[in-house]
Scaffold this motif. Structure first.
Motif, PDB file in Angstrom:
ATOM      1  N   THR A  57       0.823  -1.198   0.000  1.00 45.09           N
ATOM      2  CA  THR A  57       0.000   0.000   0.000  1.00 45.09           C
ATOM      3  C   THR A  57       0.863   1.257   0.000  1.00 45.09           C
ATOM      4  OG1 THR A  57      -1.501  -1.296   1.358  1.00 45.09           O
ATOM      5  CG2 THR A  57      -2.021   1.023   1.090  1.00 45.09           C
ATOM      6  N   ILE A  61       1.009   4.198  -3.161  1.00 44.36           N
ATOM      7  CA  ILE A  61       0.661   5.626  -3.065  1.00 44.36           C
ATOM      8  C   ILE A  61       1.880   6.473  -2.731  1.00 44.36           C
ATOM      9  CG2 ILE A  61      -1.743   5.195  -2.446  1.00 44.36           C
ATOM     10  CD1 ILE A  61      -1.024   5.803   0.442  1.00 44.36           C
ATOM     11  N   MET A  72       3.241   9.458   9.392  1.00 41.61           N
ATOM     12  CA  MET A  72       1.855   9.419   9.857  1.00 41.61           C
ATOM     13  C   MET A  72       1.028   8.489   8.967  1.00 41.61           C
ATOM     14  SD  MET A  72       0.799  13.165  10.989  1.00 41.61           S
ATOM     15  CE  MET A  72      -0.786  13.452  10.274  1.00 41.61           C
ATOM     16  N   VAL A  73       1.236   8.643   7.657  1.00 38.57           N
ATOM     17  CA  VAL A  73       0.486   7.827   6.707  1.00 38.57           C
ATOM     18  C   VAL A  73       0.857   6.351   6.872  1.00 38.57           C
ATOM     19  CG1 VAL A  73       0.047   7.415   4.261  1.00 38.57           C
ATOM     20  CG2 VAL A  73       0.328   9.736   5.096  1.00 38.57           C
ATOM     21  N   LEU A  76      -0.793   4.889   9.886  1.00 36.28           N
ATOM     22  CA  LEU A  76      -2.220   4.695   9.601  1.00 36.28           C
ATOM     23  C   LEU A  76      -2.431   3.401   8.820  1.00 36.28           C
ATOM     24  CD1 LEU A  76      -5.069   6.245   9.566  1.00 36.28           C
ATOM     25  CD2 LEU A  76      -4.481   6.695   7.185  1.00 36.28           C
ATOM     26  N   ILE A  77      -1.629   3.213   7.780  1.00 39.80           N
ATOM     27  CA  ILE A  77      -1.793   2.026   6.927  1.00 39.80           C
ATOM     28  C   ILE A  77      -1.492   0.752   7.719  1.00 39.80           C
ATOM     29  CG2 ILE A  77      -0.802   0.813   4.951  1.00 39.80           C
ATOM     30  CD1 ILE A  77      -0.431   3.638   3.686  1.00 39.80           C
ATOM     31  N   VAL A  80      -4.269  -0.167  10.080  1.00 37.89           N
ATOM     32  CA  VAL A  80      -5.437  -0.740   9.405  1.00 37.89           C
ATOM     33  C   VAL A  80      -5.272  -2.246   9.250  1.00 37.89           C
ATOM     34  CG1 VAL A  80      -6.643  -0.878   7.201  1.00 37.89           C
ATOM     35  CG2 VAL A  80      -6.126   1.338   8.187  1.00 37.89           C
ATOM     36  N   ILE A  83      -5.530  -4.137  12.552  1.00 35.46           N
ATOM     37  CA  ILE A  83      -6.918  -4.303  13.002  1.00 35.46           C
ATOM     38  C   ILE A  83      -7.608  -5.407  12.198  1.00 35.46           C
ATOM     39  CG2 ILE A  83      -9.164  -3.162  13.224  1.00 35.46           C
ATOM     40  CD1 ILE A  83      -7.610  -0.550  13.711  1.00 35.46           C
ATOM     41  N   ILE A  84      -7.291  -5.474  10.897  1.00 34.89           N
ATOM     42  CA  ILE A  84      -7.877  -6.543  10.082  1.00 34.89           C
ATOM     43  C   ILE A  84      -7.481  -7.911  10.639  1.00 34.89           C
ATOM     44  CG2 ILE A  84      -7.806  -7.654   7.813  1.00 34.89           C
ATOM     45  CD1 ILE A  84      -7.620  -4.858   6.583  1.00 34.89           C
ATOM     46  N   LEU A  87      -9.393  -8.575  13.916  1.00 32.31           N
ATOM     47  CA  LEU A  87     -10.799  -8.926  13.690  1.00 32.31           C
ATOM     48  C   LEU A  87     -10.912 -10.347  13.163  1.00 32.31           C
ATOM     49  CD1 LEU A  87     -12.283  -5.724  11.985  1.00 32.31           C
ATOM     50  CD2 LEU A  87     -12.800  -6.601  14.256  1.00 32.31           C
ATOM     51  N   LYS A  90     -10.226 -12.860  15.961  1.00 32.09           N
ATOM     52  CA  LYS A  90     -11.333 -12.872  16.932  1.00 32.09           C
ATOM     53  C   LYS A  90     -12.547 -13.568  16.367  1.00 32.09           C
ATOM     54  CE  LYS A  90     -10.772  -8.947  19.991  1.00 32.09           C
ATOM     55  NZ  LYS A  90     -10.839  -7.497  19.831  1.00 32.09           N
ATOM     56  N   GLY A  91     -12.816 -13.332  15.068  1.00 29.54           N
ATOM     57  CA  GLY A  91     -14.021 -13.869  14.463  1.00 29.54           C
ATOM     58  C   GLY A  91     -13.905 -15.346  14.145  1.00 29.54           C
TER      59      GLY A  91
ATOM     60  N   MET B  15      -4.516  13.793   3.960  1.00 25.55           N
ATOM     61  CA  MET B  15      -4.689  13.079   5.223  1.00 25.55           C
ATOM     62  C   MET B  15      -6.168  12.779   5.471  1.00 25.55           C
ATOM     63  SD  MET B  15      -2.298  11.984   7.062  1.00 25.55           S
ATOM     64  CE  MET B  15      -2.587  10.747   8.315  1.00 25.55           C
ATOM     65  N   PHE B  22      -9.689   4.599   4.755  1.00 27.78           N
ATOM     66  CA  PHE B  22      -9.367   3.425   5.568  1.00 27.78           C
ATOM     67  C   PHE B  22     -10.376   3.218   6.692  1.00 27.78           C
ATOM     68  CE2 PHE B  22      -5.011   3.772   3.745  1.00 27.78           C
ATOM     69  CZ  PHE B  22      -5.008   2.521   3.177  1.00 27.78           C
ATOM     70  N   LEU B  26     -12.432  -0.226   7.318  1.00 24.30           N
ATOM     71  CA  LEU B  26     -12.447  -0.953   8.592  1.00 24.30           C
ATOM     72  C   LEU B  26     -13.854  -1.075   9.139  1.00 24.30           C
ATOM     73  CD1 LEU B  26      -9.352   0.120  10.673  1.00 24.30           C
ATOM     74  CD2 LEU B  26      -9.795  -2.013   9.497  1.00 24.30           C
ATOM     75  N   LEU B  29     -15.478  -3.930   7.420  1.00 20.74           N
ATOM     76  CA  LEU B  29     -14.975  -5.225   7.892  1.00 20.74           C
ATOM     77  C   LEU B  29     -15.485  -5.530   9.290  1.00 20.74           C
ATOM     78  CD1 LEU B  29     -11.297  -5.245   6.660  1.00 20.74           C
ATOM     79  CD2 LEU B  29     -13.099  -6.851   6.075  1.00 20.74           C
ATOM     80  N   THR B  33     -17.664  -8.849  10.489  1.00 22.27           N
ATOM     81  CA  THR B  33     -17.201  -9.863  11.435  1.00 22.27           C
ATOM     82  C   THR B  33     -17.883  -9.776  12.798  1.00 22.27           C
ATOM     83  OG1 THR B  33     -15.372  -8.413  12.015  1.00 22.27           O
ATOM     84  CG2 THR B  33     -14.894 -10.157  10.446  1.00 22.27           C
ATOM     85  N   ALA B  36     -19.930 -12.828  13.937  1.00 20.67           N
ATOM     86  CA  ALA B  36     -19.114 -13.994  14.286  1.00 20.67           C
ATOM     87  C   ALA B  36     -18.446 -13.800  15.639  1.00 20.67           C
ATOM     88  CB  ALA B  36     -18.054 -14.233  13.210  1.00 20.67           C
ATOM     89  N   ILE B  37     -17.950 -12.586  15.901  1.00 21.76           N
ATOM     90  CA  ILE B  37     -17.265 -12.316  17.172  1.00 21.76           C
ATOM     91  C   ILE B  37     -18.244 -12.403  18.339  1.00 21.76           C
ATOM     92  CG2 ILE B  37     -16.040 -10.539  18.491  1.00 21.76           C
ATOM     93  CD1 ILE B  37     -14.756  -9.662  15.857  1.00 21.76           C
ATOM     94  N   ASN B  40     -19.035 -15.964  19.054  1.00 24.61           N
ATOM     95  CA  ASN B  40     -17.936 -16.621  19.765  1.00 24.61           C
ATOM     96  C   ASN B  40     -17.966 -16.300  21.249  1.00 24.61           C
ATOM     97  OD1 ASN B  40     -16.855 -17.890  17.594  1.00 24.61           O
ATOM     98  ND2 ASN B  40     -15.394 -16.267  17.131  1.00 24.61           N
TER      99      ASN B  40
END
Lengths: 208, 204
Positions: A57, A61, A72-73, A76-77, A80, A83-84, A87, A90-91, B15, B22, B26, B29, B33, B36-37, B40
């Motif tokens: 990513t 860019i 900073m960018v 941020l990336i 992200v 967190i994916i 998740l 967890k799922g 910015m 993003f 998120l 997403l 999910t 499912a969470i 669980n």
């Protein structure tokens, strides 16, 4: 800078510039999650995923990111993708999520990702950056697995949860605790460094 | 264009746009999910409650766990805590209640179950803990938890329901190499069981 070959990228990520033994970055998690091989493997896969896609990513860019806010960018990336991963675990893999606990969230503080984004992806095309992320991730995973192999074997008598040492073996409590990773990591770095020096000497001999 | 890349307006716009992009990604997403969470977490709680009541659903399938749970277990709200109970022929025979406390590395969340006449501890199970894997973390192992089934709560002195062997009248084995965690678990359960019996016993 367009033509780093795949072989060179992987050789660098896994051996020559191995993040842990050569650059000594990302060792926090190398100490924390290496008491079981399964945890190390999942951590390695998660880090490889995050590094590869963050680099991709950032590289995509990179021409549009204003130079003075690029960090900073990048953060941020990276966050992200972390967190994916969180998740997803967890799922669909709640047990793994529980075993790794806060360490999943802490992937973002792993210097390897930021270091590779800043040092490689910022100046290289997307596909090469993606491969570089995978290579660095594999280099990291291999060291983690090596440490956890010793720790799990001596600390629990098991490998990937399978009992290999039977009752006669007394488990070493120290191997279960994080400090033991220091000793093993130290030995691995020692071994790797002496190999580097040998290679270096041979290369100099060949050129002279 | 090259010059304007470092301009104030471009930086701010860039910015804002990238953050918005993003964040939406998120959010999407997270939405996908979240079911499912949640499932669980509910399944975890249900199997914990069933475990402390010593009811075995004989399966890890979330659906079967839910069916078994709905069949046997009822719940009621007391204050801000949810208490679970099971009935037999219209009479309550056992309660399960949340247990919280601090152990060596962090807080422990668990459930305990006592018989309706408060004479017997039926079982304990842990929801979450931060103890060292392989040492204090062994509190979640079957052999440790099973020891707490059927402990007599009437013969205790000074509300010490759980006592480690080899102390006199000890009824449970502690974990070797994890003394602080073991002691913390003992104290947390002793305290919470005492509190529950006093509170619940007073209300009836």
């Amino acid at each position: 800078m367009t033509g780093d070959s795949t072989k060179k990228i992987f050789n660098k990520g896994i051996w020559e510039d191995n993040p842990i033994v050569r650059q000594i970055i990302g060792i926090c998690s190398a100490l924390a999650v290496t008491n079981l091989m399964l945890n190390s493997l999942i951590m390695g896969l998660a880090l490889t995923f995050v590094t590869a896609f963050s680099e991709l990513t950032v590289s995509l860019i990179r021409k549009y990111i204003p130079k003075h806010i690029r960090m900073m960018v990048q953060v941020l990336i990276i966050s992200v993708y972390v967190i994916i991963v969180d998740l997803f675990l967890k799922g669909y893999y709640p047990e793994m999520s529980r075993a790794l606990g806060p360490y999943v969230g802490l992937i973002i503080t792993n210097c390897i990702i930021m270091g590779r984004c800043e040092g490689y992806a910022q100046n290289n095309p997307p596909f090469n950056s993606f491969l570089d992320g995978i290579a660095s991730g594999i280099g990291y995973t291999i060291i983690l697995l090596a440490i956890s192999f010793v720790r799990e074997l001596l600390g629990f008598g098991t490998i990937f949860g399978f009992q290999v040492l039977s009752d006669w073996w007394t488990n070493w409590t120290i191997m279960v605790m994080p400090p033991s990773a220091f000793f093993i990591l130290g030995v691995i770095v020692w071994w790797a460094r002496s190999r580097y020096e040998k290679e270096e000497r041979e290369r100099r001999k060949a050129t002279s | 264009m090259i010059n304007s890349k470092n301009s104030f307006v471009y930086t701010i716009l860039f910015m804002i746009l990238i953050t918005a992009f993003f964040t939406f990604l998120l959010a999407g997403l997270n939405h996908m999910t979240s079911d499912a969470i949640a499932l669980n977490e509910e399944t975890d709680l249900r199997s914990t409650i069933l475990y402390v009541f010593d009811i075995n659903p004989n399966s890890n399938d979330p659906k079967i766990i839910e069916e078994t749970f709905d069949k046997y277990v009822e719940s009621k709200q007391i204050g801000d805590e949810t208490i679970y109970y099971i009935e037999k022929n219209g009479e309550i025979i056992a309660y399960a209640f949340p247990v919280n406390g601090v152990a060596l590395w962090g807080s422990i969340q668990a459930y305990a179950s006592v018989s309706a006449d408060f004479t017997e501890l039926l079982g304990i199970d842990f929801i979450s803990h931060n103890e060292t894997p392989g040492l204090g973390g062994r509190i979640t192992e079957e052999w440790f938890k099973e020891q707490f089934r059927g402990l007599d709560l009437t013969k205790s002195d000074n509300e010490e329901y759980i006592k480690y062997r080899p102390a006199p009248n000890g009824n449970v084995d502690a974990i070797t190499g994890a003394t602080i965690t073991s002691n913390a678990v003992r104290d947390i359960f002793n305290e919470n069981i005492h509190e529950f019996i006093n509170k619940e016993g007073g209300e009836m």
